[in-house]
Design a protein around this motif. Structure first.
Motif, short mmCIF file in Angstrom:
data_model
loop_
_atom_site.label_atom_id
_atom_site.label_comp_id
_atom_site.label_asym_id
_atom_site.label_seq_id
_atom_site.Cartn_x
_atom_site.Cartn_y
_atom_site.Cartn_z
N LEU A 28 0.82 -1.21 0.00
CA LEU A 28 0.00 0.00 0.00
C LEU A 28 0.86 1.26 0.00
O LEU A 28 0.58 2.21 -0.74
N LYS A 29 1.88 1.26 0.82
CA LYS A 29 2.77 2.43 0.87
C LYS A 29 3.45 2.65 -0.47
O LYS A 29 3.57 3.79 -0.96
N THR A 30 3.89 1.56 -1.09
CA THR A 30 4.55 1.66 -2.39
C THR A 30 3.59 2.20 -3.44
O THR A 30 3.95 3.10 -4.22
N GLN A 31 2.37 1.66 -3.48
CA GLN A 31 1.39 2.12 -4.46
C GLN A 31 1.02 3.58 -4.26
O GLN A 31 0.82 4.32 -5.21
N PHE A 32 0.96 4.02 -2.99
CA PHE A 32 0.64 5.43 -2.74
C PHE A 32 1.77 6.32 -3.22
O PHE A 32 1.53 7.40 -3.78
N ASP A 37 3.89 10.14 -7.26
CA ASP A 37 4.81 10.41 -8.36
C ASP A 37 4.06 10.75 -9.64
O ASP A 37 4.46 11.65 -10.39
N ALA A 38 2.97 10.04 -9.90
CA ALA A 38 2.17 10.31 -11.08
C ALA A 38 1.54 11.70 -11.00
O ALA A 38 1.45 12.42 -12.00
N VAL A 39 1.12 12.08 -9.80
CA VAL A 39 0.53 13.40 -9.60
C VAL A 39 1.58 14.49 -9.85
O VAL A 39 1.31 15.50 -10.50
N LYS A 40 2.78 14.28 -9.33
CA LYS A 40 3.85 15.26 -9.54
C LYS A 40 4.20 15.39 -11.02
O LYS A 40 4.50 16.48 -11.50
N ALA A 41 4.16 14.27 -11.73
CA ALA A 41 4.46 14.29 -13.16
C ALA A 41 3.32 14.91 -13.95
O ALA A 41 3.54 15.43 -15.05
N ILE A 47 -2.08 8.81 -13.50
CA ILE A 47 -2.78 9.07 -12.24
C ILE A 47 -3.97 8.12 -12.11
O ILE A 47 -4.18 7.51 -11.06
N ALA A 48 -4.74 7.99 -13.18
CA ALA A 48 -5.91 7.12 -13.14
C ALA A 48 -5.52 5.67 -12.89
O ALA A 48 -6.16 4.96 -12.10
N THR A 49 -4.46 5.22 -13.55
CA THR A 49 -4.00 3.84 -13.37
C THR A 49 -3.51 3.60 -11.95
O THR A 49 -3.89 2.60 -11.30
N ALA A 50 -2.69 4.52 -11.45
CA ALA A 50 -2.15 4.37 -10.09
C ALA A 50 -3.26 4.42 -9.06
O ALA A 50 -3.25 3.66 -8.08
N HIS A 51 -4.25 5.29 -9.28
CA HIS A 51 -5.36 5.41 -8.34
C HIS A 51 -6.18 4.12 -8.30
O HIS A 51 -6.52 3.62 -7.23
N SER A 52 -6.48 3.57 -9.47
CA SER A 52 -7.29 2.35 -9.49
C SER A 52 -6.55 1.17 -8.86
O SER A 52 -7.15 0.36 -8.14
N LYS A 53 -5.24 1.07 -9.10
CA LYS A 53 -4.45 0.00 -8.47
C LYS A 53 -4.44 0.16 -6.95
O LYS A 53 -4.57 -0.82 -6.21
N TYR A 54 -4.29 1.41 -6.50
CA TYR A 54 -4.24 1.67 -5.07
C TYR A 54 -5.57 1.32 -4.41
O TYR A 54 -5.60 0.65 -3.37
N VAL A 55 -6.67 1.76 -5.01
CA VAL A 55 -8.00 1.49 -4.44
C VAL A 55 -8.27 -0.01 -4.41
O VAL A 55 -8.80 -0.55 -3.43
N SER A 56 -7.86 -0.71 -5.46
CA SER A 56 -8.04 -2.16 -5.50
C SER A 56 -7.25 -2.83 -4.38
O SER A 56 -7.76 -3.73 -3.70
N LEU A 57 -6.03 -2.39 -4.18
CA LEU A 57 -5.19 -2.99 -3.14
C LEU A 57 -5.73 -2.69 -1.75
O LEU A 57 -5.68 -3.55 -0.86
N VAL A 58 -6.28 -1.50 -1.55
CA VAL A 58 -6.89 -1.17 -0.26
C VAL A 58 -8.07 -2.10 -0.01
O VAL A 58 -8.24 -2.63 1.09
N LEU A 82 -6.40 13.42 -3.61
CA LEU A 82 -5.12 13.74 -4.25
C LEU A 82 -5.24 13.66 -5.77
O LEU A 82 -4.78 14.56 -6.49
N ALA A 83 -5.88 12.61 -6.27
CA ALA A 83 -6.02 12.41 -7.72
C ALA A 83 -6.92 13.49 -8.34
O ALA A 83 -6.61 14.02 -9.42
N LYS A 84 -8.01 13.83 -7.68
CA LYS A 84 -8.92 14.85 -8.22
C LYS A 84 -8.29 16.22 -8.20
O LYS A 84 -8.47 17.01 -9.13
#
Length: 89
Positions: A28-32, A37-41, A47-58, A82-84
């Motif tokens: 979870l920490k790694t995915q966050f 990083d995606a948000v900074k970039a 961002i959408a991909t990272a967010h969906s992976k994170y939510v799934s893992l949670v 954060l994503a929005k």
């Protein structure tokens, strides 16, 4: 050290469960971090991909019992905020 056989088994089982929970929380920490990083970039699809992976893992972490339900909800809300905020900018 325990003398009772069932207690010895319980100690081994609780250690296995602890390690499984650690795997979830570490992932979870790694995915966050990937989401941050995606948000900074500023890449919308990343961002959408990272967010969906994170939510799934949670969700998986909550289902397995590694996280409490309210903790999972709080983490999802934080990631969504954060994503929005990033997509609005």
């Amino acid at each position: 050290m325990a003398n009772i056989a069932s207690q010895k088994k319980r100690i081994l089982r609780s250690e296995r469960e602890r390690l499984e929970n650690r795997r979830y929380t570490s992932a979870l920490k790694t995915q966050f971090r990937h989401l941050e990083d995606a948000v900074k970039a500023g890449e919308a699809d990343a961002i959408a991909t990272a967010h969906s992976k994170y939510v799934s893992l949670v969700g998986k972490s909550v289902k397995s019992g590694a996280l409490h339900r309210n903790t999972g909800s709080r983490k999802v809300a934080r990631a969504t905020r954060l994503a929005k905020r990033a997509s609005a900018s």
